[in-house]
Design a protein around this motif. Structure first.
Motif, PDB file in Angstrom:
ATOM      1  N   LEU A  30     -53.144 -99.208 -39.391  1.00  0.00           N
ATOM      2  CA  LEU A  30     -54.187 -99.190 -38.358  1.00  0.00           C
ATOM      3  C   LEU A  30     -55.239-100.280 -38.559  1.00  0.00           C
ATOM      4  O   LEU A  30     -55.985-100.593 -37.642  1.00  0.00           O
ATOM      5  CB  LEU A  30     -54.849 -97.813 -38.294  1.00  0.00           C
ATOM      6  N   LYS A  31     -55.275-100.881 -39.725  1.00  0.00           N
ATOM      7  CA  LYS A  31     -56.215-101.980 -39.983  1.00  0.00           C
ATOM      8  C   LYS A  31     -55.759-103.281 -39.330  1.00  0.00           C
ATOM      9  O   LYS A  31     -56.543-104.211 -39.181  1.00  0.00           O
ATOM     10  CB  LYS A  31     -56.389-102.182 -41.489  1.00  0.00           C
ATOM     11  N   GLU A  32     -54.495-103.330 -38.925  1.00  0.00           N
ATOM     12  CA  GLU A  32     -53.943-104.525 -38.289  1.00  0.00           C
ATOM     13  C   GLU A  32     -54.638-104.758 -36.943  1.00  0.00           C
ATOM     14  O   GLU A  32     -54.610-103.911 -36.058  1.00  0.00           O
ATOM     15  CB  GLU A  32     -52.436-104.352 -38.082  1.00  0.00           C
ATOM     16  N   LYS A  33     -55.254-105.906 -36.819  1.00  0.00           N
ATOM     17  CA  LYS A  33     -56.048-106.203 -35.622  1.00  0.00           C
ATOM     18  C   LYS A  33     -55.182-106.463 -34.379  1.00  0.00           C
ATOM     19  O   LYS A  33     -55.602-106.206 -33.264  1.00  0.00           O
ATOM     20  CB  LYS A  33     -56.928-107.423 -35.885  1.00  0.00           C
ATOM     21  N   LEU A  34     -53.977-106.974 -34.559  1.00  0.00           N
ATOM     22  CA  LEU A  34     -53.127-107.328 -33.419  1.00  0.00           C
ATOM     23  C   LEU A  34     -52.171-106.211 -33.007  1.00  0.00           C
ATOM     24  O   LEU A  34     -51.249-106.436 -32.233  1.00  0.00           O
ATOM     25  CB  LEU A  34     -52.321-108.596 -33.761  1.00  0.00           C
ATOM     26  N   LEU A  35     -52.419-105.022 -33.463  1.00  0.00           N
ATOM     27  CA  LEU A  35     -51.566-103.879 -33.158  1.00  0.00           C
ATOM     28  C   LEU A  35     -51.691-103.526 -31.667  1.00  0.00           C
ATOM     29  O   LEU A  35     -52.800-103.354 -31.162  1.00  0.00           O
ATOM     30  CB  LEU A  35     -52.008-102.695 -34.022  1.00  0.00           C
TER      31      LEU A  35
END
Length: 60
Positions: A30-35
């Motif tokens: 969930l820390k992935e910005k481009l999710l």
């Protein structure tokens, strides 16, 4: 004994470390910005389910 999703699944206190690892993995994803928004929503739902299972295991 706790069941989740599958009616035949049995989850006990000995499974707690695996569930905690799964929760950490989801938090990391969930820390992935481009999710994409749909994937983010799915991961949030899974995180809530995992959190619920962990709470129930801890309460045994």
């Amino acid at each position: 004994m706790l069941s989740t999703k599958c009616p035949n699944a049995c989850i006990r206190a000995c499974h707690l470390p695996a569930w905690q690892k799964a929760e950490e993995d989801v938090k990391s994803l969930l820390k992935e910005k481009l999710l994409p928004a749909l994937q983010r929503a799915s991961l949030k739902a899974e995180r809530a389910r995992i959190h619920n299972v962990i709470g129930q295991i801890s309460g045994e």
